[in-house]
Design a protein around this motif. Structure first.
Motif, short mmCIF file in Angstrom:
data_model
loop_
_atom_site.label_atom_id
_atom_site.label_comp_id
_atom_site.label_asym_id
_atom_site.label_seq_id
_atom_site.Cartn_x
_atom_site.Cartn_y
_atom_site.Cartn_z
N GLU A 71 0.81 -1.21 0.00
CA GLU A 71 0.00 0.00 0.00
C GLU A 71 0.84 1.26 0.00
OE1 GLU A 71 -2.26 -0.51 3.54
OE2 GLU A 71 -3.74 -1.85 2.60
N GLU A 72 2.14 1.13 -0.27
CA GLU A 72 2.98 2.33 -0.24
C GLU A 72 2.61 3.27 -1.39
OE1 GLU A 72 6.87 0.64 -2.65
OE2 GLU A 72 7.01 1.11 -0.53
N GLN A 73 3.10 4.44 -1.26
CA GLN A 73 2.64 5.53 -2.12
C GLN A 73 2.85 5.28 -3.60
OE1 GLN A 73 4.38 9.27 -1.08
NE2 GLN A 73 2.99 10.46 -2.34
N GLU A 74 3.95 4.60 -4.01
CA GLU A 74 4.24 4.44 -5.44
C GLU A 74 3.20 3.59 -6.15
OE1 GLU A 74 7.86 2.43 -6.10
OE2 GLU A 74 7.26 0.60 -5.08
N HIS A 75 2.38 2.84 -5.34
CA HIS A 75 1.36 2.01 -5.97
C HIS A 75 -0.03 2.64 -5.90
CE1 HIS A 75 4.40 -0.99 -6.32
NE2 HIS A 75 4.46 -1.23 -5.00
N THR A 76 -0.15 3.70 -5.15
CA THR A 76 -1.47 4.29 -4.97
C THR A 76 -1.62 5.64 -5.65
OG1 THR A 76 -0.75 5.29 -2.87
CG2 THR A 76 -1.77 3.11 -2.78
N GLN A 77 -0.53 6.22 -6.10
CA GLN A 77 -0.60 7.53 -6.76
C GLN A 77 0.10 7.48 -8.10
OE1 GLN A 77 1.05 10.43 -4.11
NE2 GLN A 77 -0.53 10.18 -2.55
N LEU A 78 -0.36 8.34 -8.98
CA LEU A 78 0.31 8.46 -10.29
C LEU A 78 1.64 9.15 -10.09
CD1 LEU A 78 -2.68 9.50 -12.56
CD2 LEU A 78 -1.60 7.25 -12.40
N GLN A 79 2.71 8.59 -10.60
CA GLN A 79 4.04 9.15 -10.48
C GLN A 79 4.71 9.16 -11.83
OE1 GLN A 79 6.02 6.64 -7.69
NE2 GLN A 79 4.37 6.71 -6.18
N ILE A 80 5.92 9.77 -11.82
CA ILE A 80 6.75 9.69 -13.03
C ILE A 80 7.34 8.30 -13.09
CG2 ILE A 80 8.78 10.63 -14.17
CD1 ILE A 80 8.25 13.26 -12.79
N ASN A 81 7.21 7.62 -14.25
CA ASN A 81 7.68 6.25 -14.43
C ASN A 81 7.15 5.33 -13.34
OD1 ASN A 81 9.17 6.93 -16.73
ND2 ASN A 81 10.94 7.53 -15.49
N PRO A 82 5.82 5.25 -13.15
CA PRO A 82 5.27 4.40 -12.09
C PRO A 82 5.42 2.92 -12.43
CG PRO A 82 3.50 5.23 -13.45
CD PRO A 82 4.75 5.90 -13.95
N ILE A 83 5.31 2.08 -11.41
CA ILE A 83 5.32 0.64 -11.56
C ILE A 83 3.87 0.14 -11.46
CG2 ILE A 83 6.09 -1.55 -10.58
CD1 ILE A 83 8.29 -0.04 -11.91
N PHE A 84 3.45 -0.68 -12.42
CA PHE A 84 2.10 -1.24 -12.44
C PHE A 84 2.20 -2.71 -12.07
CE2 PHE A 84 2.33 2.15 -15.58
CZ PHE A 84 1.32 3.00 -15.16
N ILE A 85 1.33 -3.13 -11.13
CA ILE A 85 1.36 -4.52 -10.66
C ILE A 85 -0.06 -5.08 -10.71
CG2 ILE A 85 1.79 -6.04 -8.68
CD1 ILE A 85 3.97 -4.15 -7.82
N GLU A 86 -0.17 -6.34 -11.15
CA GLU A 86 -1.46 -7.04 -11.17
C GLU A 86 -1.20 -8.50 -10.83
OE1 GLU A 86 -5.53 -7.52 -13.83
OE2 GLU A 86 -3.76 -6.50 -14.65
N ILE A 87 -2.13 -9.07 -10.04
CA ILE A 87 -2.05 -10.47 -9.66
C ILE A 87 -3.19 -11.21 -10.33
CG2 ILE A 87 -2.07 -12.11 -7.75
CD1 ILE A 87 -1.07 -9.82 -5.97
N PRO A 99 -3.64 0.47 -7.87
CA PRO A 99 -4.64 1.49 -8.24
C PRO A 99 -4.24 2.34 -9.45
CG PRO A 99 -4.32 1.43 -5.87
CD PRO A 99 -3.27 0.57 -6.45
N ASN A 100 -2.92 2.46 -9.70
CA ASN A 100 -2.55 3.33 -10.82
C ASN A 100 -2.89 2.73 -12.18
OD1 ASN A 100 -0.65 1.32 -10.86
ND2 ASN A 100 1.11 2.63 -10.36
N LEU A 101 -3.37 1.46 -12.19
CA LEU A 101 -3.86 0.90 -13.45
C LEU A 101 -5.26 1.38 -13.79
CD1 LEU A 101 -2.64 -2.83 -13.37
CD2 LEU A 101 -2.11 -1.11 -15.10
N GLN A 102 -5.94 1.92 -12.74
CA GLN A 102 -7.31 2.40 -12.90
C GLN A 102 -8.18 1.29 -13.50
OE1 GLN A 102 -7.02 6.06 -15.12
NE2 GLN A 102 -5.90 7.11 -13.48
N ASN A 103 -8.80 1.50 -14.62
CA ASN A 103 -9.69 0.50 -15.20
C ASN A 103 -8.99 -0.43 -16.18
OD1 ASN A 103 -11.94 1.53 -13.80
ND2 ASN A 103 -12.30 3.07 -15.40
#
Length: 460
Positions: A71-87, A99-103
């Motif tokens: 739940e750290e910030q890099e996964h919950t907010q849009l950032q420069i060069n964010p990391i996207f994760i899905e299980i 969450p940064n994957l949105q829909n």
């Protein structure tokens, strides 16, 4: 289309350089592309390694080793060069995502589940670089972790680099062609000067030469070659003029004698004996002209460079026959001598060799008194087989030795002594010797006689 030499040089150099620059640009783009991909894949690998031991699937439920890490910030907010994760589960159904994957969802590829490699794909309007790893629980595979990173900024960087290279390429080629053209023009300036000077040289000023260059490069070698050619042409022209003058002089004398004799005959009636005497004089003049013309034709044939057909000739037998023939024809003893007993075979043209030996023997007979010996000798020296013609005649002065092979040249003493001849015999000998690949030397002393040596090269 006729292009100048400088244009052809400039275009060829530009074309070659264009290929090299294109290759270099391609290598630059390829290196940058691979560097960017490698950097992104390295980041993805770090993320997958970091989360591999933090996320578990137990009986279809997601569990975290450190809940706050997820739940750290890099996964919950849009950032420069964010990391996207899905299980996802084993069938690829989404179980949870950042969450940064949105829909949007990351794509699951079963065939790449264990490859450990990354690939580029579209997720909605985004371009991503994605990697996936299996999630293992107690040795059993229960799902997959999909990790992705935005590829938009690297793609823009690569696009800008490609556009820059494509823009620079024609500009570089144009400037390169103009530079090549200028330097090619400067490089052929010496050739232009050579052409200009060569066009000014005509038959009337063959003594002029192209100014040599200080450098011993190809231009200097070209200058030397042209100057050498001009020197040979000048010498050939001088020889031709001298030959024409001498031939005219030699033919004019018997023609004048013949004309004078005929004019005397028609002035008044003569007795049969007088007619017979004048006719005999006329025939002698005709014979002299015939001999000169025949020798001129023989000399012309040798100067035409007609190749000689060579055959094996045995010198001892060959020279014995010529010595016997001239002894009978000239009523003068020609003595044959041989320093070797074994037969000597040499490759040569028999007709040419016969003419060489006969001319040398006839000269020896002509320029020596009746009571002296004329010797035709065979020897075998270090340089090869040798035919020598030796006489005890008037000899040749040292200053005339270098001139005796010139057409129509005769010693002053021979002319004053009224010795018949046209001065063409030795010129014919010289030409035949050169054409046959042989060598001729002469040793002489005034009042003691001369020795002419025809040397055959050693067999290789």
């Amino acid at each position: 289309m006729n292009l100048s030499y400088k244009e052809r040089i400039a275009r060829r150099l530009t074309a070659v350089t264009a290929l090299i620059i294109l290759l270099v640009f391609g290598i630059i783009y390829g290196v940058v592309y691979l560097t960017v991909i490698h950097a992104i894949d390295r980041d993805l690998k770090l993320e997958t390694d970091k989360h591999r031991n933090q996320i578990f699937l137990v009986d279809g439920e997601i569990r975290f080793a450190h809940k706050d890490e997820w739940e750290e910030q890099e996964h919950t907010q849009l950032q420069i060069n964010p990391i996207f994760i899905e299980i996802v589960d084993l069938e690829g159904n989404s179980m949870d995502r950042s969450p940064n994957l949105q829909n949007n969802h990351l794509s699951f590829y079963p065939d790449r589940a264990v490859s450990g490699e990354a690939w580029t794909l579209k997720a909605g309007s985004r371009e991503l670089r994605q990697m996936q790893i299996p999630l293992i629980n107690q040795g059993a595979k229960e799902g997959y972790l999909l990790v992705a990173k935005s590829f938009e900024d690297p793609r823009n960087t690569l696009s800008n680099l490609r556009s820059t290279l494509l823009l620079l390429y024609p500009l570089i080629l144009i400037s390169l062609f103009l530079t090549m053209r200028y330097h090619a023009d400067q490089s052929i300036q010496p050739i232009r000067r050579i052409i200009q000077k060569a066009n000014q040289i005509t038959q009337s000023n063959l003594n002029e030469r192209i100014p040599p260059t200080e450098l011993n490069d190809e231009i200097g070698q070209l200058t030397d070659s042209i100057n050498g050619l001009l020197s040979r042409l000048e010498q050939a022209l001088l020889r031709e003029k001298q030959f024409t003058s001498d031939a005219s002089h030699e033919l004019r004398t018997p023609l004048a004698v013949l004309r004078g004799t005929l004019e005397v005959l028609i002035r008044k009636m003569r007795t049969p004996a007088e007619y017979e005497g004048k006719i005999q004089e006329s025939l002698k003049s005709i014979d002299r002209m015939t001999a000169i013309i025949n020798q001129l034709l023989a000399l012309a044939r040798t100067e035409n460079g007609i190749s000689q057909i060579k055959e094996e000739v045995e010198l001892i037998t060959f020279c014995e026959e010529i010595a016997d023939e001239l002894t009978q024809q000239k009523d003068r003893k020609v003595r044959f001598e041989s320093e070797v007993s074994a037969p000597i075979f040499v490759p040569c043209n028999e007709k040419s060799l016969r003419m060489i030996v006969q001319n040398l023997l006839e000269n020896a007979i002509k320029y020596s008194s009746t009571g002296t010996d004329v010797i035709l000798k065979i020897a075998n020296q270090d340089a090869g087989a040798v035919i020598q013609v030796i006489d005890q005649g008037v000899g040749i002065s040292p200053e005339n030795l270098s001139k005796i092979f010139d057409p129509f040249y005769r010693q002053k003493s021979a002319v004053e002594s009224m010795i018949p001849g046209s001065g063409l015999g030795l010129a014919i000998v010289k030409k035949l010797v050169e054409e046959g690949g042989l060598k001729i030397t002469v040793e002489s002393a005034l009042g003691k006689g001369s020795t002419f040596s025809v040397i055959f090269p050693l067999r290789s």
